[in-house]
Design an enzyme around this catalytic site. Structure first.
Site, mmCIF file in Angstrom:
data_model
loop_
_atom_site.group_PDB
_atom_site.id
_atom_site.type_symbol
_atom_site.label_atom_id
_atom_site.label_comp_id
_atom_site.label_asym_id
_atom_site.label_seq_id
_atom_site.Cartn_x
_atom_site.Cartn_y
_atom_site.Cartn_z
ATOM 1 N N ASP A 1 103.439 118.894 43.052
ATOM 2 C CA ASP A 1 104.531 119.003 42.067
ATOM 3 C C ASP A 1 104.951 120.443 41.789
ATOM 4 O O ASP A 1 105.444 120.751 40.705
ATOM 5 C CB ASP A 1 104.157 118.322 40.741
ATOM 6 N N CYS B 1 104.748 111.963 45.773
ATOM 7 C CA CYS B 1 103.436 112.269 46.353
ATOM 8 C C CYS B 1 103.074 111.489 47.612
ATOM 9 O O CYS B 1 102.983 112.045 48.705
ATOM 10 C CB CYS B 1 102.346 112.040 45.311
ATOM 11 N N LYS C 1 93.021 116.065 46.697
ATOM 12 C CA LYS C 1 93.656 114.781 46.368
ATOM 13 C C LYS C 1 93.957 113.971 47.631
ATOM 14 O O LYS C 1 94.621 114.449 48.542
ATOM 15 C CB LYS C 1 94.944 115.071 45.591
ATOM 16 N N HIS D 1 95.098 110.115 47.663
ATOM 17 C CA HIS D 1 96.290 109.361 47.244
ATOM 18 C C HIS D 1 96.958 108.601 48.381
ATOM 19 O O HIS D 1 98.181 108.454 48.419
ATOM 20 C CB HIS D 1 97.301 110.287 46.565
#
Length: 745
Positions: free
Chosen positions: A91, A128, A182, A184
């Protein structure tokens, strides 16, 4: 003897004191025989040049050549492969790095960027999971069902299991593979998790967001956790931090960028730098929740906006962590043979401190602010460090680029290109077009790019231009300083908007403010005139002379109560933008006399302008409603134009009703509805997407639309968005987010 041989062979050959048999491979020279014979072997083209100084028997020469060929083959097989490091910020907005915004403290990132190649046209997906899918598979997410949104914590799905992932191809090329941070990309089954997808090691978390200190995932802090409660109203919570497959409950209180950087330092220290490595480092930063140790916010204490202040502190903490990783690469012997790619996964979230100014839109939108990502490549192997590249790059390109650098073989189904030569300045970009995204889950939303033009079909999302809060804070500080200069005559008020000026160089102005403590200064008998790089005191008479005599384009700017804010918002960016009077008036309403004085002045001076702003506000409220962040809505820090879309019905009826292409192509697809919005922008000339060219360039719309529809009809896979299930609740898994509650697809 050396000079004689050099004369015979040419200056391109380096000759040692003894004439040797030399092999050149990857800019390294290997000499194996001390004889009066020179053999030059080019491993890339695999060509051989032989020059003799003395006469040899032909058989002896042939024997030497054969031995050299065998040596070259052996040498080529053991060619040193570069370490590949892919760092992904979460982000991070276009305006959230120091080389785009001097108010941001990112010295390590800027050093890497300016010492490498800054990518000015690097594109990612709007959110994402789709971007991470593109990075790992090299394929457009709309072809594998990952185009819709993020993978929610309780969704029984993951990244397509029959897709070849980047670490899988790199392992075949002899690489060790590691992921830190991360994931995800799904975890409902072990089959979806990193160490089951060709990563040798994993240290990080499975979900999209969590607490930076406790490493717990819960809906009190997470922003991407809709439907997070069970039917009984229980909140999902649990630890989400693992070392490979084992939960790590002993890191509570350690800030995640610090934790992950320390892990990478230990990893690099423990391995042999001669063995090639792929390190995938997707940071948690700077995704919400907004959390950072307080000391990182000190450089931003002048910013009153709490979210922005904390967010920029998080950016600086991210920068520090990247600096630690690069230092570890150097100290362990990995750096000199490394390629570092840094990118964000999508645009910044303006509702949570991020900023993409001057680009339009934000995370989750198809505007440039949601898809044009901060990125650079840094490597000692680059022949062109210190450059800015306008090469068109997409997230899918890193797969093939990395595999080619590794000497491996990429799958044939990839959507990406090998961009190494283009980034190195040795060729033009192989990419001439790209798909931003295509999503037809509810109603068609898509964007494509061909050459300079971008076509948006459907609703692209919030289309605001949001100035950074620090810009408004600086403006307020300057206005406070000149507030006692109201005695200056109206003739000194510089109306730069009406005169068409490009405006003040705001980065230099910021630095000057800091150096001269402008807010606390007192100048009762004059004003300040800004010239490039400095502020000079000027009395009223000389100020008048400057205004009357200076060339309009080179005219300095008088900092007076009314002229200042008008000038401050006219600053130069890399896009050399000019703001409309309506935007300037809106900003003046915010920062001068609580808006009261200038609202009345603007109303008297230009009633039609205020009508335009009123319509804009109504349109913004209608389009965004309760979804707008309260702080942005109350302060009106975002600037929205009226909806500039052209409806498909109007475009077709006016221009395409008798067009054979329209009848044969568009009508057969049956996906364009009468109220489908159509927008066309020249992204090179208009990167801020202000001028919709759809009605002016109908033929261009047709070409891009045909490209989009062919991609849609031939390759589109429905989005994989299953309902969330209660079996994922950590209470069933020892209060830990764990795999094992779904059947992999």
């Amino acid at each position: 003897m050396p000079s004689l041989i050099k004369a015979v062979l040419g200056s391109s050959f380096h000759v040692l004191s003894l004439v040797s048999v030399c092999v050149k491979n990857n800019q390294r020279r290997f000499c194996v025989l001390d004889i009066p014979l020179v053999i030059y072997v080019d491993l890339e083209a695999f060509s051989i040049r032989v020059t003799t100084v003395f006469k040899f028997q032909l058989c002896a020469m042939l024997w030497i050549v054969i031995q050299m060929i065998l040596f070259c083959i052996s040498l080529a097989n053991c060619k040193e492969k570069p370490h590949l490091i892919l760092i992904v910020a979460d982000d991070l907005g276009w305006n959230d790095v120091s080389w785009h915004n001097p108010s941001v403290a990112t010295p390590h990132l800027e050093e890497l960027a300016r010492g490498g190649v800054i990518l000015n046209q690097s594109y990612v997906l709007p959110i994402c999971t789709p971007t991470r899918s593109a990075l790992m598979t090299g394929r457009y997410p709309f072809t594998i069902g990952r185009q819709r949104s993020t993978i929610r914590p309780s969704e029984p799905t993951g990244l397509l299991l029959n897709a070849t992932l980047l670490p899988q191809s790199l392992k075949k090329a002899g690489y060790s593979t590691h992921v830190v941070g991360k994931w995800h990309l799904g975890f409902c089954s072990w089959s979806y998790t990193p160490t089951y997808r060709s990563f040798d090691t994993f240290y990080g978390y499975y979900n999209g967001a969590e607490d930076y200190f406790t490493h717990l995932r819960n809906c009190l802090h997470a922003t991407d956790c809709n439907n997070c409660t069970s039917s009984e109203g229980e909140v999902h919570f649990g630890l989400d931090l693992r070392n490979n497959t084992t939960p790590d409950p002993n890191k509570e209180g350690i800030y995640s960028p610090h934790l992950f950087a320390s892990y990478v330092e230990d990893l690099l220290e423990s391995r042999n730098a001669k063995e090639p490595m792929f390190l995938y480092f997707p940071f948690q930063s700077v995704h919400a929740p907004l959390m950072v140790p307080k000391n990182y916010t000190k450089p931003y204490k002048y910013i009153h906006d709490h979210d922005r202040r904390v967010y920029l502190g998080m950016v600086s903490a991210l920068d520090e962590a990247v600096g630690r990783v690069v230092q570890a690469l150097k100290s362990t012997g990995h750096y000199n043979n490394s390629v570092i790619v840094f990118t964000t996964d999508n645009g910044g979230t303006c509702h949570h401190g991020g900023n993409n100014w001057p680009l339009r839109g934000m995370k989750s939108t198809f505007w440039e602010g949601g898809t044009r990502g901060v990125a650079f490549v840094h490597s000692p192997l680059l022949p062109n460090p210190g450059t800015v590249s306008n090469t068109l790059v997409h997230a899918t390109d890193w797969f093939k680029t990395f595999v080619k650098l590794a000497g491996g073989e990429a799958p044939s189904v990839l959507d990406g290109f090998d961009q190494w030569e283009a980034i190195s300045g040795l060729s033009t970009s192989p990419r001439k077009q790209m798909v931003y995204n295509i999503d037809d889950t509810d109603k068609l939303r898509a964007a494509v790019r061909m050459g300079d033009y971008k076509l948006l079909v459907g609703n692209p999302g919030e289309g605001d231009w949001t100035p950074p809060p620090e810009m408004l804070e600086r403006t307020k500080n300057a206005i406070n300083f000149v507030s006692d200069q109201s005695h200056l005559p109206e003739s000194l008020f510089l109306k730069s908007v009406e005169r068409g000026h490009s405006g003040v160089d705001l980065p230099k102005l910021y630095k000057t403010f800091n150096k001269t403590s402008l807010k606390n200064s007192k100048l009762s008998d004059g004003s300040l005139i800004h010239r490039p790089g400095k502020l000079v005191k000027q009395n009223r008479d000389s100020a008048k002379r400057v205004l009357r005599s200076a060339d309009q384009k080179k005219e300095p700017y008088i900092f007076t109560k009314k002229g200042l804010a008008r000038d401050l918002v006219q600053f130069r960016t890399s896009f050399s933008r000019d703001y409309s009077n309506s935007f300037v008036s809106e900003l003046l309403d915010q920062v001068v006399d609580n808006g009261n004085t200038h609202k009345e002045e603007n109303k008297d001076r230009n009633a039609s302008e205020n009508n335009y702003i009123s319509k804009t506000s109504e349109n913004t409220s209608r389009n965004h409603g309760s979804n707008r962040h309260p702080e942005v809505q109350n302060n009106q820090n975002s600037y929205s134009e009226e909806n500039d879309a052209v409806l498909w019905q109007d475009l077709a009826n006016e221009y395409l009703v008798n067009d054979a292409w329209f009848k044969n192509q568009v009508s057969s697809y049956n996906v364009l509805k009468n109220d489908t919005e159509i927008r066309l922008y020249n992204i090179i000339d208009d990167p801020e997407e202000r001028s919709n060219l759809a009605q002016k360039k109908v033929n261009t719309v047709k070409i891009l639309l045909e490209f989009l529809l062919k991609e849609f009809m031939n390759r589109y896979a429905p989005a994989d968005v299953p309902d969330e299930v209660p079996e994922a609740n950590p209470k069933y898994w020892n209060n830990t987010w764990s795999p094992g509650w779904c059947i992999p697809k």
